[in-house]
Design a protein around this motif. Structure first.
Motif, PDB file in Angstrom:
ATOM      1  N   ASP A  39      -9.716  16.750 -24.420  1.00 42.68           N
ATOM      2  CA  ASP A  39      -9.578  16.183 -23.074  1.00 42.68           C
ATOM      3  C   ASP A  39      -8.156  15.686 -22.842  1.00 42.68           C
ATOM      4  OD1 ASP A  39     -12.275  16.682 -22.809  1.00 42.68           O
ATOM      5  OD2 ASP A  39     -12.883  14.600 -23.131  1.00 42.68           O
ATOM      6  N   LEU A  40      -7.604  15.070 -23.867  1.00 40.20           N
ATOM      7  CA  LEU A  40      -6.232  14.571 -23.805  1.00 40.20           C
ATOM      8  C   LEU A  40      -5.274  15.715 -23.496  1.00 40.20           C
ATOM      9  CD1 LEU A  40      -4.892  11.678 -24.676  1.00 40.20           C
ATOM     10  CD2 LEU A  40      -4.174  12.942 -26.688  1.00 40.20           C
ATOM     11  N   ALA A  41      -5.454  16.826 -24.204  1.00 40.15           N
ATOM     12  CA  ALA A  41      -4.585  17.985 -24.019  1.00 40.15           C
ATOM     13  C   ALA A  41      -4.751  18.587 -22.629  1.00 40.15           C
ATOM     14  CB  ALA A  41      -4.879  19.028 -25.098  1.00 40.15           C
ATOM     15  N   LEU A  42      -5.990  18.615 -22.132  1.00 40.67           N
ATOM     16  CA  LEU A  42      -6.224  19.143 -20.789  1.00 40.67           C
ATOM     17  C   LEU A  42      -5.521  18.301 -19.723  1.00 40.67           C
ATOM     18  CD1 LEU A  42      -9.962  20.280 -20.748  1.00 40.67           C
ATOM     19  CD2 LEU A  42      -7.980  21.677 -20.146  1.00 40.67           C
ATOM     20  N   LEU A  43      -5.615  16.986 -19.859  1.00 39.18           N
ATOM     21  CA  LEU A  43      -4.941  16.131 -18.887  1.00 39.18           C
ATOM     22  C   LEU A  43      -3.424  16.292 -18.992  1.00 39.18           C
ATOM     23  CD1 LEU A  43      -5.092  14.122 -16.627  1.00 39.18           C
ATOM     24  CD2 LEU A  43      -5.286  12.276 -18.311  1.00 39.18           C
ATOM     25  N   LEU A  44      -2.919  16.450 -20.214  1.00 41.42           N
ATOM     26  CA  LEU A  44      -1.482  16.703 -20.372  1.00 41.42           C
ATOM     27  C   LEU A  44      -1.078  17.988 -19.673  1.00 41.42           C
ATOM     28  CD1 LEU A  44       1.243  15.905 -21.617  1.00 41.42           C
ATOM     29  CD2 LEU A  44       0.574  17.192 -23.671  1.00 41.42           C
ATOM     30  N   SER A  45      -1.922  19.020 -19.741  1.00 40.46           N
ATOM     31  CA  SER A  45      -1.600  20.289 -19.084  1.00 40.46           C
ATOM     32  C   SER A  45      -1.488  20.111 -17.571  1.00 40.46           C
ATOM     33  CB  SER A  45      -2.659  21.351 -19.412  1.00 40.46           C
ATOM     34  OG  SER A  45      -3.878  21.114 -18.721  1.00 40.46           O
ATOM     35  N   THR A  46      -2.187  19.110 -17.046  1.00 38.60           N
ATOM     36  CA  THR A  46      -2.117  18.812 -15.613  1.00 38.60           C
ATOM     37  C   THR A  46      -0.902  17.958 -15.276  1.00 38.60           C
ATOM     38  OG1 THR A  46      -4.533  18.934 -15.417  1.00 38.60           O
ATOM     39  CG2 THR A  46      -3.364  17.723 -13.691  1.00 38.60           C
TER      40      THR A  46
ATOM     41  N   VAL B 269       0.855  -1.188   0.000  1.00 40.13           N
ATOM     42  CA  VAL B 269       0.000   0.000   0.000  1.00 40.13           C
ATOM     43  C   VAL B 269       0.888   1.233   0.000  1.00 40.13           C
ATOM     44  CG1 VAL B 269      -1.755   1.294   1.271  1.00 40.13           C
ATOM     45  CG2 VAL B 269      -1.851  -1.210   1.206  1.00 40.13           C
ATOM     46  N   ALA B 270       0.667   2.121  -0.963  1.00 39.49           N
ATOM     47  CA  ALA B 270       1.502   3.314  -1.096  1.00 39.49           C
ATOM     48  C   ALA B 270       1.265   4.278   0.054  1.00 39.49           C
ATOM     49  CB  ALA B 270       1.221   4.007  -2.423  1.00 39.49           C
ATOM     50  N   SER B 271       2.342   4.812   0.613  1.00 35.64           N
ATOM     51  CA  SER B 271       2.236   5.767   1.728  1.00 35.64           C
ATOM     52  C   SER B 271       2.161   7.203   1.255  1.00 35.64           C
ATOM     53  CB  SER B 271       3.430   5.599   2.678  1.00 35.64           C
ATOM     54  OG  SER B 271       4.653   5.837   1.982  1.00 35.64           O
ATOM     55  N   GLU B 272       2.432   7.428  -0.044  1.00 39.77           N
ATOM     56  CA  GLU B 272       2.360   8.778  -0.596  1.00 39.77           C
ATOM     57  C   GLU B 272       2.032   8.720  -2.069  1.00 39.77           C
ATOM     58  OE1 GLU B 272       6.145  10.605  -0.016  1.00 39.77           O
ATOM     59  OE2 GLU B 272       7.220   9.183  -1.268  1.00 39.77           O
ATOM     60  N   ASP B 273       1.605   9.850  -2.609  1.00 40.87           N
ATOM     61  CA  ASP B 273       1.286   9.939  -4.026  1.00 40.87           C
ATOM     62  C   ASP B 273       2.548  10.178  -4.838  1.00 40.87           C
ATOM     63  OD1 ASP B 273      -1.507   9.768  -3.650  1.00 40.87           O
ATOM     64  OD2 ASP B 273      -1.629  11.924  -3.244  1.00 40.87           O
ATOM     65  N   GLY B 274       2.608   9.602  -6.031  1.00 40.63           N
ATOM     66  CA  GLY B 274       3.607   9.993  -7.003  1.00 40.63           C
ATOM     67  C   GLY B 274       3.294  11.384  -7.531  1.00 40.63           C
ATOM     68  N   LEU B 275       4.258  11.995  -8.207  1.00 38.79           N
ATOM     69  CA  LEU B 275       4.100  13.370  -8.677  1.00 38.79           C
ATOM     70  C   LEU B 275       2.894  13.525  -9.591  1.00 38.79           C
ATOM     71  CD1 LEU B 275       5.125  16.284  -8.960  1.00 38.79           C
ATOM     72  CD2 LEU B 275       6.640  15.476 -10.801  1.00 38.79           C
ATOM     73  N   MET B 276       2.729  12.617 -10.529  1.00 44.29           N
ATOM     74  CA  MET B 276       1.605  12.726 -11.454  1.00 44.29           C
ATOM     75  C   MET B 276       0.273  12.646 -10.716  1.00 44.29           C
ATOM     76  SD  MET B 276      -0.754  10.594 -13.221  1.00 44.29           S
ATOM     77  CE  MET B 276       0.048   8.992 -13.229  1.00 44.29           C
ATOM     78  N   VAL B 277       0.172  11.761  -9.733  1.00 44.33           N
ATOM     79  CA  VAL B 277      -1.058  11.639  -8.954  1.00 44.33           C
ATOM     80  C   VAL B 277      -1.274  12.889  -8.111  1.00 44.33           C
ATOM     81  CG1 VAL B 277      -2.265  10.278  -7.211  1.00 44.33           C
ATOM     82  CG2 VAL B 277      -0.893   9.128  -8.960  1.00 44.33           C
ATOM     83  N   GLN B 278      -0.205  13.444  -7.551  1.00 43.02           N
ATOM     84  CA  GLN B 278      -0.319  14.708  -6.815  1.00 43.02           C
ATOM     85  C   GLN B 278      -0.961  15.778  -7.681  1.00 43.02           C
ATOM     86  OE1 GLN B 278       3.445  16.025  -5.181  1.00 43.02           O
ATOM     87  NE2 GLN B 278       3.996  13.948  -4.548  1.00 43.02           N
ATOM     88  N   ARG B 279      -0.521  15.864  -8.917  1.00 40.53           N
ATOM     89  CA  ARG B 279      -1.019  16.910  -9.816  1.00 40.53           C
ATOM     90  C   ARG B 279      -2.478  16.672 -10.194  1.00 40.53           C
ATOM     91  NH1 ARG B 279       4.425  17.835 -13.670  1.00 40.53           N
ATOM     92  NH2 ARG B 279       5.485  19.183 -12.150  1.00 40.53           N
ATOM     93  N   ILE B 280      -2.845  15.428 -10.410  1.00 39.95           N
ATOM     94  CA  ILE B 280      -4.225  15.118 -10.757  1.00 39.95           C
ATOM     95  C   ILE B 280      -5.153  15.408  -9.573  1.00 39.95           C
ATOM     96  CG2 ILE B 280      -5.768  13.154 -11.192  1.00 39.95           C
ATOM     97  CD1 ILE B 280      -3.675  12.079 -13.119  1.00 39.95           C
ATOM     98  N   LYS B 281      -4.715  15.050  -8.382  1.00 39.95           N
ATOM     99  CA  LYS B 281      -5.524  15.348  -7.195  1.00 39.95           C
ATOM    100  C   LYS B 281      -5.631  16.851  -6.964  1.00 39.95           C
ATOM    101  CE  LYS B 281      -4.958  11.139  -4.401  1.00 39.95           C
ATOM    102  NZ  LYS B 281      -4.428  10.598  -3.117  1.00 39.95           N
ATOM    103  N   ALA B 282      -4.539  17.566  -7.202  1.00 40.04           N
ATOM    104  CA  ALA B 282      -4.555  19.017  -7.004  1.00 40.04           C
ATOM    105  C   ALA B 282      -5.525  19.703  -7.955  1.00 40.04           C
ATOM    106  CB  ALA B 282      -3.146  19.589  -7.183  1.00 40.04           C
ATOM    107  N   ALA B 283      -5.779  19.068  -9.115  1.00 36.17           N
ATOM    108  CA  ALA B 283      -6.745  19.612 -10.075  1.00 36.17           C
ATOM    109  C   ALA B 283      -8.175  19.240  -9.714  1.00 36.17           C
ATOM    110  CB  ALA B 283      -6.422  19.111 -11.480  1.00 36.17           C
TER     111      ALA B 283
END
Length: 476
Positions: free
Chosen positions: A224-231, A101-115
């Motif tokens: 949508d693809l481009a928007l997710l890339l921007s994140t 079980v992961a104890s922290e988010d990876g960078l990409m997941v951090q960014r998606i959650k922040a959005a």
């Protein structure tokens, strides 16, 4: 009422004007997953509905206070099971990792959650992400959205099927050897392998040499693809080779006039790449659409013998993949719990020398320079996204193509290596369907760091082919 066919952009707008609530979106998503996922097995490690509905209520409360976290506010998102999301299992599809079980988010997941996204679970992947066929001993196989007897591709197979079945508005994936592009092509969605360094991966054991793999976006629509890339995109101090350009550009307009764009058709590399019947024809049909948009489509030839490229690729892949498997083999008893293809990668890497890697790097450099020369003649290169149609899900990998034996478990995917090896952006666009009713993708390869130009061309193609692109899988 939540429309499952809605684009992620339109869903975001509907949430923000309170046309639909985050709770309604979550409830609708969970109902679709309950109906469709048991057959496809695209989403794994799904979180408890009560927990997810509580998060959706909080997102609604934020909007009621006039607060928005970003364009993904309240959107359900499942993370590919190679990336860490805090509190969720990261199994890598391996029985050796099934309880991690992961104890922290990876960078990409951090960014998606922040959005503003709500992480509902994971999407299935092959063991260690190896091979373009999503099956593993932890969760089992993910089945193609268009024919459940066939493979979904991989390694982002769960993500592609979840998109095709309208279980997610957008999806993240990763790509080493076509893992964003191949499953996208086989499930009739878009998948973008960004330029090398566009989407930094963190944490990572090595941030200087291991640059062949990258995370990236998948979606049913290019905007949508481009928007997710921007994140996902944007430089980060932990990734010193990440690109410094402002990722907000990808959230801008994709409108453009493709007239005059020069597209080089690589095809099967003048017969070098064996391909199953019908693939070239479907891709050439898609190319006719580009011609109808005013693009100039002409034959292109690699400036270097493809077998030399493959041999250099093998060295690089083994040098990078072998050490990923090595920690699991500190305990020799673990060999019985690791699939044969991963063991092969590890064992092959043990005999590599530094001089062999440097020689392969020199070959890679020559290949990159030959690609630059091609881009003096063409703006974009085009090639099929796969050499075979989606195959039977019970097979591990195709042993031959059109009578040509495959000498490695991934030789049948050779078509995808050219963008990866040169660090170039490449997008898989839906090309259409074969006589077998199965989808195929066309890969467009852009110039160095030409992600935005590639997205604009793909968007123009989408707008010209909406009826074909908007087709839904049976029963969805």
């Amino acid at each position: 009422m939540v429309n499952p066919d809605s684009s992620a952009l339109n869903l975001s707008r509907a949430i923000h004007i309170k046309q639909v609530s985050c709770q309604e979106v979550m409830q609708s998503t969970l109902e679709r997953i309950a109906r469709l996922n048991p057959q496809s097995n695209a989403i794994v490690s799904l979180q408890e509905p009560e927990l997810l509905m509580a998060q959706a209520r909080e997102r609604d409360a934020q909007l009621a206070r006039g607060e928005s976290m970003g364009w993904m506010h309240g959107m359900p998102q499942a993370i590919k099971d190679l990336a860490n999301a805090q509190g969720l299992r990261t199994t890598l599809g391996s029985p050796l990792m099934k309880d991690f079980v992961a104890s922290e988010d990876g960078l990409m997941v951090q960014r998606i959650k922040a959005a503003g996204a709500i992480v509902i679970g994971k999407t299935n992947t092959p063991e260690f992400g190896l091979g373009s066929h999503t099956f593993n001993e932890v969760f089992g196989p993910t089945r193609n959205a268009w024919d459940p007897s066939k493979t979904a591709g991989g390694s982002s197979g769960g993500a592609a099927v979840a998109l095709a079945q309208r279980l997610l508005p957008v999806a993240d994936g990763s790509d080493f050897m076509g893992s964003l592009r191949n499953p996208a092509g086989w499930n009739h969605v878009f998948g973008l392998r960004p330029s090398q360094g566009r989407v930094p991966m963190s944490p990572a054991q090595d941030v200087f040499i291991a640059q062949l793999a990258t995370e990236g976006p998948m979606a049913r629509h290019v905007a949508d693809l481009a928007l997710l890339l921007s994140t996902q995109a944007g430089a980060h101090p932990s990734s010193p080779l990440s690109l410094t350009g402002d990722p907000a550009v990808f959230a801008g307009s994709l409108d453009s006039d493709p007239k005059g764009q020069r597209i080089g058709w690589l095809g099967n590399l003048q017969g070098y790449l064996p391909m199953e019947d019908g693939i070239l024809e479907v891709c050439q049909s898609a190319l006719k659409s580009f011609s109808g948009m005013g693009c100039a489509v002409d034959e292109a030839r690699l400036g270097m013998p493809p077998e030399q490229i493959w041999q250099a690729w093998l060295v690089w892949r083994q040098a990078l993949v072998g050490p990923r498997i090595a920690p699991f083999l500190i305990n020799p008893a673990n060999r019985t719990h690791i699939k044969a293809e991963a063991l092969w990668e590890h064992d092959q890497s043990l005999g590599l020398t530094g001089s062999q890697l440097m020689a392969a790097s020199a070959s890679r450099t020559r290949f990159y320079l030959s690609m630059l020369a091609l881009f003096e003649k063409f703006d974009v290169l085009a090639i099929p996204v796969a050499q075979v149609w989606p195959f039977d899900a019970s097979l591990r990998w195709p042993r031959s193509i059109a009578g040509h034996p495959m000498d490695t478990y991934h030789r049948w995917m050779e078509v995808v290596i050219y963008a990866t090896f040169a660090g170039l952006p490449s997008i898989s666009v839906p090309a259409g369907f074969g006589a077998n009713g199965l989808p195929m993708g066309l890969a467009l390869i852009g110039k160095p760091q030409g992600d935005m130009d590639l997205l604009k061309l793909a968007h123009a193609y989408e707008m010209a082919n909406l009826e074909m692109i908007n087709q839904r899988p049976p029963g969805v």
